[in-house]
Design a protein around this motif. Structure first.
Motif, PDB file in Angstrom:
ATOM      1  N   TRP A   1      40.053  41.802  38.594  1.00  0.00           N
ATOM      2  CA  TRP A   1      40.655  40.553  38.091  1.00  0.00           C
ATOM      3  C   TRP A   1      40.035  40.169  36.746  1.00  0.00           C
TER       4      TRP A   1
ATOM      5  N   VAL B   1      40.651  33.741  42.854  1.00  0.00           N
ATOM      6  CA  VAL B   1      40.777  34.867  43.782  1.00  0.00           C
ATOM      7  C   VAL B   1      40.283  34.421  45.152  1.00  0.00           C
TER       8      VAL B   1
ATOM      9  N   LEU C   1      45.241  34.812  43.265  1.00  0.00           N
ATOM     10  CA  LEU C   1      45.351  36.099  43.953  1.00  0.00           C
ATOM     11  C   LEU C   1      44.732  35.960  45.329  1.00  0.00           C
TER      12      LEU C   1
ATOM     13  N   LEU D   1      47.135  44.944  37.530  1.00  0.00           N
ATOM     14  CA  LEU D   1      46.050  44.818  38.505  1.00  0.00           C
ATOM     15  C   LEU D   1      46.028  46.017  39.446  1.00  0.00           C
TER      16      LEU D   1
END
Length: 550
Positions: free
Chosen positions: A257, A348, A383, A414
């Motif tokens: 990320w 995330v 995410l 990604l």
């Protein structure tokens, strides 16, 4: 004289304060932190026993009966009432023609998905049992995330069906761990040590990493999802690669990320949010507590193209280990220590709790499975990672900020980074996803994003020209801890955040008697602008009186 209806008064944990702000920022908008879970109950079901089991769970866990209010001082508290009626309803769709049941079920779920909770009136959850056939039901659970996290929702369902097996009682169940134990632990933490650790971790950071511009639009914007499942072979290689280099899968995903953000923004020193469990291992029994423990913390990663991938991953891992004992600190406080305002607008989340309800056999022939679960956030890009034989990546995004083609490009990038991580350990970081389409500003800049609102010009501090401006400048300075504030100084550029804004509105109502809301501060963040706005607002409502512990 009867017993007080108030059982307890508790403080809020850091993330609860943030969720309260987002829920009250603009009452007319959708609340993105209202969650919805739909369970399929297939087999013979006793609805009365299920309802009794839910009532038992509310008695076992007092913090699930909480209402969240603001005192006259601006302090936020959660008030636990002794007796809260279970928000329960039953809907029978069996009289409908068979071909109409599915559509009506969708409509019933959609209705429950809409609307908001009044945080000052708990319990902040609701249950709808929908009968779709002789031995087929759906249980629609609606809740506010201010009550619990994902781990807790799993514990709640485990406890619920344990009660069901016991005939709607908690006979044989262990004593429920009290959420107050965690609050007591939290109160013992030394913030001086945490401040030193976070200042060191973020020292020298030039500024935030923002994919949506300098100021994110607030409110309950709609969200969309893109899902990607890595193949079993790629998933196995990535897990094996992480294990071979002594890092977790979570660390590998965070590193990927960071590479994505660096390529997208053109900045090598990036930050993003990470959701941490918040359950301290030194607190006995914390794994069995139900409540909100998770916190969002900043992750800082320096992306050096020439660095080897294994060394890069170890640096990401070590950076997290340095602050692991300080995951409980409120994000707003960390940002205040650093002094750069919001640090990120992406996050995330790694699902580190098991999903135990897929095909769970509850009692006899009754089987439970999760049909759907909705998780949202106010951030423009998040995410969520679910480990498994095929790693699942779910990207949630706000189309009012990022266009779908851009997000599709980011998701593809990604995946390529993650596959490259597993396939070539000795390549440099700069070679990851080298063949993917460019994701930087040169390929997609302002045309792909909502243009940020320009901040007020920074210049010499203008002096107050009216009583309103004079009072507001004083309140700005007092709340932000700065010596002086000019009438055109931006509240947030001076270090303000959402919690400061909450305190400011409370002080304005008390000092100037106007019904100001938090979103007014975001819309007009200067003393001069607020002064004009306040003159046109109605008189303020009487603030809540302090609540005393019974």
């Amino acid at each position: 004289m009867g017993a007080s209806p108030i059982e307890d008064v508790l403080p809020l944990v850091p993330l609860q304060e943030g969720l309260w702000f987002h829920a009250t920022y603009n009452p007319e908008d959708d609340d993105v932190y209202v969650g919805l879970c739909v369970l399929a109950l297939d087999g013979p079901l006793d609805a009365a026993v299920l309802r009794s089991s839910l009532e038992v769970m509310l008695r076992r866990y007092p913090n699930l009966r909480a209402s969240f209010v603001q005192r006259a001082s601006g302090e936020l508290i959660q008030v636990i009432t002794r007796n809260s009626a279970l928000p329960w309803e039953e809907v029978d769709l069996t009289p409908l023609p068979a071909d109409a049941v599915a559509d009506e079920l969708d409509r019933v779920v959609a209705v429950r998905a809409r609307g908001r909770f009044d945080l000052a009136r708990g319990p902040l959850m609701g249950f709808t049992l929908v009968k779709t056939g002789p031995e087929a039901h759906r249980l629609v659970i609606r809740f506010h995330h201010i009550l619990w996290d994902g781990w807790s929702s799993s514990l709640f369902l485990s406890g619920l069906f344990a009660c069901y097996r016991s005939g709607g009682t908690d006979v044989g169940l262990p004593i429920a761990r009290d959420y107050r134990d965690y609050l007591r632990w939290l109160a013992t933490k030394n913030l001086d040590d945490s401040e030193e650790a976070w200042r060191k971790a973020l020292s020298g950071l030039a500024g935030p990493t923002l994919v949506a511009g300098t100021r994110l639009p607030h409110g309950g914007a709609a969200q969309e999802q893109l899902e990607l499942r890595m193949t079993r072979a790629d998933s196995e290689r990535l897990v094996a690669f992480a294990r071979a280099h002594d890092v977790t899968l979570n660390t590998a995903v965070q590193a990927a990320w960071a590479v994505l953000l660096a390529r997208r923004t053109g900045v090598s020193d990036v930050t993003f949010g990470a959701t941490v469990s918040g359950r301290p291992i030194e607190l006995d029994g914390v794994e069995d507590m139900i409540g909100l423990f998770v916190n969002t913390i900043p992750v800082r990663v320096r992306v050096t193209p020439e660095q080897s991938v294994p060394e890069f991953l170890r640096e990401v891992r070590d950076g997290q280990l340095e602050v692991v004992e300080h995951h409980h600190v409120p994000l707003s406080r960390i940002q205040r220590w650093v002094g750069v305002g919001p640090l990120f607008d992406t996050a995330v989340t790694f699902q580190n709790y098991p999903d135990e309800f897929e095909g769970l056999l509850v009692d006899g022939d009754l089987r439970v499975s999760v049909v759907s679960a909705r998780e949202r956030t106010h951030l423009p890009l998040t995410l969520q990672v679910e480990p498994g034989e095929e790693i699942r990546l779910e990207v949630n995004y706000r189309p009012d900020v990022l266009r779908t083609p851009v997000v599709e490009e980011l998701v593809a990038f990604l995946r390529t980074v993650l596959v490259d991580l597993a396939d070539g350990a000795q390549r440099p970081v700069g070679a990851l996803a080298a063949s993917s389409p460019a994701t930087g500003r040169g390929a997609a800049d302002e045309a792909d994003r909502v243009a940020p609102r320009a901040d007020a010009d920074s210049g010499p501090a203008a002096v107050p020209r009216s009583r309103w401006e004079d009072t507001l400048c004083g309140l700005f300075a007092d709340i932000l801890g700065v010596p002086a504030v000019g009438v055109d100084d931006d509240f947030f550029a001076l270090g303000g955040d959402s919690l400061h804004a909450i305190r400011l509105t409370s002080r304005i109502r008390a000092s100037l008697g106007r019904d100001v809301r938090t979103h007014h501060v975001f819309d007009v963040p200067t003393a001069s602008g607020l002064a004009v706005l306040l003159e046109g607002l109605p008189p303020g409502r009487a603030p809540l009186r302090p609540t005393r512990h019974p």
